[in-house]
Motif scaffolding. Structure first.
Motif, short mmCIF file in Angstrom:
data_model
loop_
_atom_site.label_atom_id
_atom_site.label_comp_id
_atom_site.label_asym_id
_atom_site.label_seq_id
_atom_site.Cartn_x
_atom_site.Cartn_y
_atom_site.Cartn_z
N LYS A 126 64.15 46.95 -40.58
CA LYS A 126 63.44 46.67 -41.92
C LYS A 126 65.14 46.18 -42.90
CE LYS A 126 60.47 46.34 -46.81
NZ LYS A 126 59.73 47.03 -47.29
N ILE A 127 65.88 47.23 -43.51
CA ILE A 127 67.34 47.09 -43.30
C ILE A 127 68.01 46.62 -42.64
CG2 ILE A 127 67.04 48.85 -45.23
CD1 ILE A 127 68.46 51.12 -42.90
N GLY A 128 68.03 46.19 -41.49
CA GLY A 128 68.77 44.80 -41.48
C GLY A 128 69.13 45.51 -39.06
N ALA A 129 68.57 47.21 -38.95
CA ALA A 129 69.70 47.58 -38.27
C ALA A 129 68.82 46.82 -37.14
CB ALA A 129 69.38 48.79 -38.12
N ASP A 130 69.71 46.88 -35.94
CA ASP A 130 69.00 46.00 -34.89
C ASP A 130 68.88 46.84 -34.15
OD1 ASP A 130 70.47 43.86 -35.04
OD2 ASP A 130 72.15 45.01 -35.19
N TYR A 131 68.83 48.92 -33.73
CA TYR A 131 68.27 49.40 -33.06
C TYR A 131 68.25 50.79 -33.91
CZ TYR A 131 70.96 46.26 -29.53
OH TYR A 131 71.34 45.83 -28.83
N TYR A 132 67.00 51.43 -33.71
CA TYR A 132 67.06 52.80 -34.34
C TYR A 132 67.39 54.10 -33.33
CZ TYR A 132 63.78 56.36 -35.89
OH TYR A 132 62.93 57.31 -36.56
N GLY A 133 67.78 54.92 -33.67
CA GLY A 133 67.63 56.42 -32.64
C GLY A 133 67.14 57.00 -33.76
N LYS A 134 65.63 57.77 -32.11
CA LYS A 134 65.39 58.76 -33.90
C LYS A 134 65.72 59.78 -33.05
CE LYS A 134 60.75 60.65 -32.97
NZ LYS A 134 59.34 61.09 -32.38
N SER A 135 66.06 59.84 -31.92
CA SER A 135 67.54 61.42 -31.54
C SER A 135 68.67 60.67 -30.98
CB SER A 135 67.13 62.52 -30.31
OG SER A 135 66.69 61.16 -29.32
N ALA A 136 69.55 61.87 -30.62
CA ALA A 136 71.01 61.56 -29.94
C ALA A 136 70.71 61.03 -28.28
CB ALA A 136 71.74 62.99 -29.89
N GLN A 137 69.79 61.40 -27.71
CA GLN A 137 69.55 60.89 -26.47
C GLN A 137 69.25 59.50 -26.75
OE1 GLN A 137 70.13 62.63 -23.57
NE2 GLN A 137 69.99 61.16 -22.50
N ASP A 138 68.37 59.34 -28.26
CA ASP A 138 68.02 57.28 -28.10
C ASP A 138 69.54 56.41 -28.46
OD1 ASP A 138 65.54 58.09 -28.43
OD2 ASP A 138 64.98 58.43 -30.37
N ALA A 139 70.38 58.04 -29.02
CA ALA A 139 71.19 56.19 -29.16
C ALA A 139 72.28 55.78 -27.61
CB ALA A 139 73.05 57.22 -30.25
N VAL A 140 72.08 57.32 -26.87
CA VAL A 140 72.75 56.47 -25.32
C VAL A 140 71.96 55.93 -24.70
CG1 VAL A 140 73.00 58.04 -23.19
CG2 VAL A 140 73.33 59.52 -25.33
N ARG A 141 70.36 55.95 -24.72
CA ARG A 141 69.75 54.80 -24.39
C ARG A 141 70.22 53.24 -24.96
NH1 ARG A 141 65.61 56.42 -25.73
NH2 ARG A 141 65.47 58.12 -24.30
N ILE A 142 70.50 53.64 -26.16
CA ILE A 142 70.92 52.37 -26.83
C ILE A 142 71.72 51.85 -26.39
CG2 ILE A 142 70.94 51.45 -29.01
CD1 ILE A 142 69.70 53.19 -30.14
N ALA A 143 73.38 53.02 -26.30
CA ALA A 143 74.36 52.52 -25.69
C ALA A 143 74.21 51.49 -24.12
CB ALA A 143 75.41 53.65 -26.24
N ASP A 144 74.10 52.51 -23.41
CA ASP A 144 73.48 52.00 -22.19
C ASP A 144 73.07 50.60 -21.97
OD1 ASP A 144 74.47 54.58 -21.09
OD2 ASP A 144 72.40 55.07 -20.93
N SER A 145 72.02 50.32 -23.15
CA SER A 145 71.93 48.78 -22.19
C SER A 145 72.17 47.78 -23.17
CB SER A 145 69.76 49.38 -23.54
OG SER A 145 69.66 48.27 -23.48
N PHE A 146 72.85 47.72 -24.39
CA PHE A 146 73.20 47.37 -25.08
C PHE A 146 75.18 46.41 -24.12
CE2 PHE A 146 77.71 46.40 -27.71
CZ PHE A 146 77.43 45.04 -28.70
#
Length: 796
Positions: free
Chosen positions: A772-792
């Motif tokens: 809602k505030i404009g983020a492209d991705y939401y990382g619930k955990s540190a592991q999510d951040a890795v998944r987002i980076a891999d995909s991006f």
């Protein structure tokens, strides 16, 4: 007012949020909330008074971040005592006859081995706070919003050892029902309540609806009052302000259920105002505390609790971490090398040990420091409880002090000197203890003498305030070859100790067969017999198939393996299954498998030699990364997502990879390892960076180049770095609800001025709100951040 006396008659009410009240009264982004005790004492007084007028029995000081670590951000680290003194003075003036609780939040640093802060450093930080608070006249220490039991332990001990104030501790839990470090509500209570706490519970975390389940779990094991201080639901932004989705009447409506489930002290956290507290007071005023003093025997690690006795199966205490008769282990321990001890711990856990005995007693060794090092590294590698085994009382105390969880101390005897030396440590740290039925006259001659020695241990422990549920009586197994009648005396003593004293039992079994051939036959038969006499736990080698097979069959026959589920899981294929780790641990397997397993199990010891061996065999450095390291990390991530692993295991594996990368990078041209560059920052106004630091560790160990801008970072600084470094992915973190609005502003600034994608995360953030505030991705955990980076980066 003594609230703990009042608890005998009624529910006690704490106040609500401080941060949102300060914002409404002019606190600006980036200002130090605690300094307002000095700059605007009238504002703080008005907030306190409004909660008193709403019906609060206890006022919390405006000192949540008033420790030198957090105050250093504002250049105020030398003003700690002054800020705390003023805060208590203001609170006492507002509270009048009501109680004042000294609010103590976390330092914002991860403790070793997952961060760079030592346990004793955290202890000293909290010591300064509690001494200043007591000198100013606070009545209660409230240690709150803790995510790490070890940091909570440091704060509790600082309060108990340096003040006479009552002490309350509350932890904060994530949506999965565990703390950031993976501890569940039952484990939190089992681990911490014995440290001398006067109440324990939960704050922040969730709204009251989801807190009910946490309180209910805590109430099953609590021996002290439970406190619950939920948020006013979930945060959102409305008209540029942070608001919450539960109105005061809806918030208050959940409190009867919280009390029925076990809470006897209640209040509010983020988003709650005096109106919330007034309605909670009106809803609970006719309720009486429903406090049950639970009786159980349990030990715990950071993430797991093991119950002993009753209908629980006979518990296995692994005996293999003991240098007696093990030359290689003795040598390694003398050299300060914990790798063999850690290997043995992993092997025993894989062989289904419930608890691990840790003994580092080598002649001439610095046992105090080696025991601490061994405990720290073993707990980093396995997630089962530990038993601290030593005759050195200083080594025992140092180990139980820095241990995450609740251990067993092995042991105290019925000798007067032993009782007076060991039991004070058991009481102070709230541990379990093995009571060895050896008295001043030496080894027991018969069942009667064993019973009387056990009785002496239990009665003396009672003098120290140690309940018999915290004692495991060892009826002492003697050698069959020299005293044949002694075996039956031990068995009869087990039965007597349980029936007459009502206490759980343990034996160290292997001594019974000493000097006889085919020792396994004697050992396994005696184990089965002891189980039938009521034995609750046994110290054996869990990698011994014969012993474990006997134990499992015994549990099925004694109806302690309900539905024979465990037996069928092991032997359902009709062919007895050997313990997977009964052979030497992957000693003869190829090096890449060795590296993979070290990453999976978080074992740093020997990693340098393993990587160098792989490189010496001609492996290409990047192929080691792609074919071994990344797959191993993905396996770790999968276990984390399934709830098999928790944050400590993630960080341990990341540390192993970091060590491996050091060697690999030396063989590569500069920059060839990086999979992409990412900027990380905690947003302006927020001085918490635990979450961001964890994300950084994982991203770096997945091969990403991380530019860490730190905490309390202005949007303009982030934008400048984006342009300077030509970065296309930014990670933003916020832990405080009061800084969510700043996250929105920063995202808007970045989007308007750069071609960049933003991933957002933090304890107070939801996916809906982040998008809602404009983020492209939401990382619930540190592991999510890795998944987002891999995909991006793969898409790019």
């Amino acid at each position: 007012m003594d609230i703990f006396k009042e608890l005998l008659k009624r529910i006690i009410i704490f106040d609500g949020a401080m941060g949102t009240q300060l914002q409404e009264r002019g606190l600006k982004t980036g200002e130090c909330p605690e300094y307002m005790n000095i700059s605007h004492p009238d504002v703080i007084f008005d907030i306190h008074k409004s909660y008193i007028n709403a019906g609060a029995d206890v006022i919390e000081t405006n000192t949540f971040g008033a420790n030198r670590v957090k105050l250093a951000k504002y250049g105020l680290e030398n003003e700690t005592a002054k800020i705390i003194g003023e805060s208590v003075r203001i609170a006492k003036k507002a509270a009048q006859e009501k109680s004042v609780a000294l609010s103590i939040g976390p330092t914002g640093k991860l403790l070793k081995p997952y961060g760079d802060m030592a346990f004793e450093e955290a202890y000293e930080v909290f010591k300064e706070v509690v001494i200043a608070g007591e000198q100013a006249g606070a009545d209660i220490v409230l240690i709150e919003t803790m995510s790490d039991m070890l940091e909570a332990k440091a704060a509790i001990l600082a309060a108990k050892e340096n003040t006479k104030m009552k002490v309350i501790c509350t932890m904060t839990f994530q949506e999965d029902g565990r703390t950031l470090m993976g501890s569940d509500p039952v484990t939190v209570v089992v681990s911490l309540q014995g440290l001398g706490l006067d109440a324990i519970g939960v704050n922040c975390s969730t709204g009251p609806d989801k807190m009910v389940n946490i309180v209910e779990k805590m109430s099953t094991v609590s021996r002290i009052p439970i406190i619950a201080q939920p948020n006013a639901g979930m945060p959102a932004i409305k008209d540029g302000k942070t608001v919450y989705d539960l109105m005061p009447d809806a918030f208050a409506s959940y409190f009867p259920e919280l009390i029925k489930k076990g809470a006897s002290i209640v209040g509010g956290c983020c988003g709650t105002t005096p109106e919330y507290i007034r309605l909670v007071k009106s809803v609970v005023q006719d309720f009486k505390p429903n406090m049950i003093v639970n009786k159980f025997t349990a030990v715990s690690s950071n993430t797991k609790t093991i119950f002993i006795g009753g209908d629980n199966p006979l518990r296995v205490i692994g005996e293999r971490i003991n240098p007696t008769g093990k030359k290689s282990l003795s040598t390694a321990l003398k050299e300060g090398d914990m790798s063999l001890a850690v290997d043995e711990a992993v092997r025993q856990q894989k062989s289904n040990a419930d608890i691990l005995d840790v003994n580092v007693g080598v002649p001439g060794i610095d046992e105090e420091n080696i025991m601490v090092k061994a405990v720290s590294e073993i707990q980093n590698a396995v997630d089962i409880p530990l038993q601290i085994d030593s005759t050195n009382i200083k080594a025992i105390e140092k180990a139980v002090r820095i241990l995450r969880g609740r251990p067993i101390i092995n042991s105290v005897s019925a000798k007067e000197k032993s009782l007076r030396k060991v039991l004070p440590i058991v009481k102070k740290y709230g541990t379990c203890v093995i009571g060895l039925t050896v008295g001043d006259n030496g080894l027991p001659k018969n069942r009667k003498e064993r019973l009387e020695n056990a009785r002496k241990i239990i009665e003396t422990a009672k003098e120290y305030g140690i309940p018999k549920e915290d004692i495991l009586i060892d009826c002492v197994v003697l050698t069959l070859s020299s005293e044949q009648e002694a075996a039956q005396e031990t068995l009869e003593a087990i039965k007597l100790v349980k029936s007459e004293l009502g206490v759980n039992t343990v034996i160290g079994l292997s001594n019974v067969s000493f000097g006889l051939p085919e020792r396994k036959l004697i050992n396994s038969a005696f184990l089965a017999m002891a189980a039938s006499y009521g034995l609750d736990s046994v110290i054996i080698n869990p990698c011994d198939d014969t012993m474990m097979n006997t134990l499992r069959a015994s549990m099925a026959l004694m109806n302690k393996d309900k539905g024979c589920i465990n037996y069928l899981n092991i032997y359902g294929g009709n062919t007895p299954v050997k313990n997977s780790s009964s052979k030497k641990y992957i000693k003869n397997e190829e090096h890449d498998k060795l590296l993979y397993n070290h990453i999976l199990e978080g074992k740093k010891a020997g990693i340098k030699n393993i990587v160098e061996d792989i490189l010496a065999e001609g492996a290409e450095p990047l192929k080691i990364v792609d074919n071994i390291i990344i797959p191993a990390l993905k396996d770790v991530g999968g276990k984390y997502e399934k709830g098999v692993y928790f944050l400590p295991q993630l960080l341990s594996s990341a540390e192993v990879v970091q060590e491996a990368f050091k060697i690999i990078k030396e063989r590569l041209p500069k920059g060839t390892v990086s999979k992409g560059r990412i900027i990380l920052a905690t947003v302006e106004g927020d001085v918490h960076d635990i979450g961001k630091d964890i994300v950084k560790v994982l991203l770096e160990n997945y091969g990403y180049d991380v530019i860490d801008l730190g905490k309390d970072v202005k949007g303009e600084v982030i934008l400048e770095e984006v342009k300077r470094s030509n970065v296309s992915l930014v990670g933003l973190s916020a832990l405080m609800t009061t800084t969510l609005f700043n996250m929105e502003k920063i995202i808007k600034l970045l989007k308007q001025n750069a071609n960049v994608k933003v991933m957002a995360g933090g304890a107070v953030l939801t996916e809906e709100y982040a998008l809602k505030i404009g983020a492209d991705y939401y990382g619930k955990s540190a592991q999510d951040a890795v998944r987002i980076a891999d995909s991006f980066f793969s898409e790019r």
